[in-house]
Design a protein around this motif. Structure first.
Motif, PDB file in Angstrom:
ATOM      1  N   ALA A 186       0.820  -1.027   0.269  1.00 52.04           N
ATOM      2  CA  ALA A 186       0.182   0.090   0.067  1.00 52.04           C
ATOM      3  C   ALA A 186       0.492   1.741   0.483  1.00 52.04           C
ATOM      4  CB  ALA A 186      -0.847   0.259   1.344  1.00 52.04           C
ATOM      5  N   PRO A 187       1.992   1.678   0.635  1.00 54.86           N
ATOM      6  CA  PRO A 187       3.011   2.959   0.457  1.00 54.86           C
ATOM      7  C   PRO A 187       3.338   2.767  -0.896  1.00 54.86           C
ATOM      8  CG  PRO A 187       2.700   1.275   2.884  1.00 54.86           C
ATOM      9  CD  PRO A 187       2.931   0.652   1.829  1.00 54.86           C
ATOM     10  N   GLU A 188       3.066   1.195  -1.032  1.00 56.70           N
ATOM     11  CA  GLU A 188       3.852   1.585  -3.093  1.00 56.70           C
ATOM     12  C   GLU A 188       2.974   2.526  -3.737  1.00 56.70           C
ATOM     13  OE1 GLU A 188       7.115   1.848  -3.656  1.00 56.70           O
ATOM     14  OE2 GLU A 188       7.538   0.826  -1.261  1.00 56.70           O
ATOM     15  N   GLY A 189       1.586   1.949  -3.190  1.00 55.46           N
ATOM     16  CA  GLY A 189       0.820   2.475  -4.061  1.00 55.46           C
ATOM     17  C   GLY A 189      -0.362   1.920  -4.767  1.00 55.46           C
ATOM     18  N   ILE A 190       0.243   0.765  -4.281  1.00 57.93           N
ATOM     19  CA  ILE A 190      -0.689  -0.622  -5.164  1.00 57.93           C
ATOM     20  C   ILE A 190      -1.591  -1.548  -3.852  1.00 57.93           C
ATOM     21  CG2 ILE A 190       0.060  -3.172  -6.007  1.00 57.93           C
ATOM     22  CD1 ILE A 190       2.990  -2.038  -6.512  1.00 57.93           C
ATOM     23  N   THR A 191      -2.432  -1.956  -4.070  1.00 58.28           N
ATOM     24  CA  THR A 191      -3.579  -2.243  -3.386  1.00 58.28           C
ATOM     25  C   THR A 191      -3.996  -3.181  -3.231  1.00 58.28           C
ATOM     26  OG1 THR A 191      -5.726  -2.076  -4.964  1.00 58.28           O
ATOM     27  CG2 THR A 191      -5.289  -0.186  -3.590  1.00 58.28           C
ATOM     28  N   VAL A 192      -3.861  -4.219  -2.653  1.00 57.93           N
ATOM     29  CA  VAL A 192      -3.029  -5.730  -3.042  1.00 57.93           C
ATOM     30  C   VAL A 192      -5.306  -6.217  -1.652  1.00 57.93           C
ATOM     31  CG1 VAL A 192      -2.478  -8.379  -2.728  1.00 57.93           C
ATOM     32  CG2 VAL A 192      -1.240  -5.847  -2.772  1.00 57.93           C
ATOM     33  N   ASN A 193      -5.904  -7.023  -2.999  1.00 64.66           N
ATOM     34  CA  ASN A 193      -7.648  -7.428  -2.121  1.00 64.66           C
ATOM     35  C   ASN A 193      -7.524  -8.913  -2.852  1.00 64.66           C
ATOM     36  OD1 ASN A 193      -8.179  -4.866  -1.161  1.00 64.66           O
ATOM     37  ND2 ASN A 193      -8.425  -4.587  -2.604  1.00 64.66           N
ATOM     38  N   ALA A 194      -7.898  -9.883  -2.315  1.00 62.19           N
ATOM     39  CA  ALA A 194      -8.563 -11.338  -2.596  1.00 62.19           C
ATOM     40  C   ALA A 194     -10.509 -11.055  -3.410  1.00 62.19           C
ATOM     41  CB  ALA A 194      -8.556 -11.924  -1.781  1.00 62.19           C
ATOM     42  N   ILE A 195     -11.218 -12.269  -4.005  1.00 64.16           N
ATOM     43  CA  ILE A 195     -12.133 -12.465  -4.031  1.00 64.16           C
ATOM     44  C   ILE A 195     -11.788 -14.064  -2.638  1.00 64.16           C
ATOM     45  CG2 ILE A 195     -12.766 -10.291  -5.669  1.00 64.16           C
ATOM     46  CD1 ILE A 195     -12.419 -13.247  -7.479  1.00 64.16           C
ATOM     47  N   ALA A 196     -13.243 -14.498  -2.840  1.00 64.24           N
ATOM     48  CA  ALA A 196     -13.464 -15.724  -1.983  1.00 64.24           C
ATOM     49  C   ALA A 196     -14.516 -15.762  -2.705  1.00 64.24           C
ATOM     50  CB  ALA A 196     -13.241 -14.935  -0.636  1.00 64.24           C
ATOM     51  N   PRO A 197     -14.644 -16.715  -3.708  1.00 72.57           N
ATOM     52  CA  PRO A 197     -15.694 -16.979  -4.863  1.00 72.57           C
ATOM     53  C   PRO A 197     -16.599 -18.495  -3.566  1.00 72.57           C
ATOM     54  CG  PRO A 197     -13.946 -16.731  -6.261  1.00 72.57           C
ATOM     55  CD  PRO A 197     -13.118 -16.921  -5.093  1.00 72.57           C
ATOM     56  N   GLY A 198     -17.540 -18.962  -3.912  1.00 72.73           N
ATOM     57  CA  GLY A 198     -18.122 -20.005  -3.663  1.00 72.73           C
ATOM     58  C   GLY A 198     -18.567 -20.587  -4.620  1.00 72.73           C
TER      59      GLY A 198
END
Length: 272
Positions: A186-198
């Protein structure tokens, strides 16, 4: 700003691994529909090319191109990164979707299944992200960070599944890796998220929900009463990767119809 601006991906370049089928294919279409230029990579170059041609033939504002890319080995990751660098000097969106599954009864789950699953689902995901950091940083701006979206699973959060021990554990690792990378990037200007499908219909899940009967049976265990559809994936990617999702990082977005918080019955078994 208009509501549509929140999900507009015009001018963005995205890479979707494992994008020729299943959830990757659904995501690729959602990104192209929102205006992105989408690079689709999987081990089968012909399949990726066919999907890209199909998407380019639709009335979407974005575009697609497909080519071979293997995330299961170090050499394969090196080759994929080299190919991406040939095609763009900035990567606004990385969707880490490539993965595999395995099912076997307890007592019969082979040692090699764990090695194969974790090498692709976890190790490959991390090292591809690591090698693409220069392109992601080049695409980032203070108001519009670059995006990494990892594909986890509802089975990474709750102990449900059909003897998929190595798969479920690998997806739990993906969820925590998402949080760790978010903290560092995040401090590098990159968001990291995940999706958790069913449950979503794909080649991976065809053994269980490839038929209407299988989908109906699976839906009985989903609080919202249905299996997932392509629009569910497309909408989630457009949100996480668009202006509307620019302040979200470290999240595990459940796409499971409420399964992640479902607790049947009552604590004291009282009649309600």
């Amino acid at each position: 700003m208009t509501p549509n601006d929140l999900f507009d991906l015009t001018g963005k370049v995205a890479l979707v691994t494992g994008g020729s089928s299943g959830i990757g294919r659904m995501a690729a279409e959602g990104l192209v529909a929102a205006g992105a230029r989408v690079l689709i990579a999987s081990r089968k170059a012909d399949a990726c090319g066919a999907v890209a041609a199909e998407l380019n033939g639709m009335d979407y504002s974005g575009s697609a191109e497909g080519f071979a890319g293997d995330v299961s080995t170090e050499a394969g990751i090196d080759a994929l990164v080299a190919e991406v660098n040939k095609r763009t000097d900035k990567l606004h969106i990385l969707m880490n979707n490539a993965g595999r599954t395995w099912g076997a009864a307890i007592g019969e789950h082979p040692y090699q299944a764990w090695e194969k699953l974790l090498s692709l689902n976890v190790t490959g995901m991390f090292h591809l992200t690591q090698q693409l950091l220069p392109l992601l940083k080049a695409a980032s701006t203070p108001q519009d960070p670059a995006r990494v979206v990892n594909v986890g699973s509802v089975m990474g959060d709750i102990p449900k599944g059909t003897q998929t021990y190595s798969y479920a554990v690998s997806k739990g690792a993906v969820h925590h890796m998402t949080r760790v990378l978010s903290n560092d990037l995040a401090p590098e200007g990159i968001t990291v998220n995940a999706i958790a499908p069913g449950p979503f219909v794909s080649k991976m899940t065809a053994f269980a929900i490839g038929t209407e009967e299988g989908q109906k049976k699976s839906a009985e265990g989903v609080p919202l009463g249905r299996v997932g559809c392509p629009e569910d994936i497309a909408g989630a990617l457009q949100y996480l990767c668009g202006r509307g999702g620019s302040y979200v990082s470290g999240a595990i977005l459940p796409l499971s119809g409420g399964m992640q918080s479902n607790a049947p019955g009552s604590l004291f078994n009282e009649d309600l």
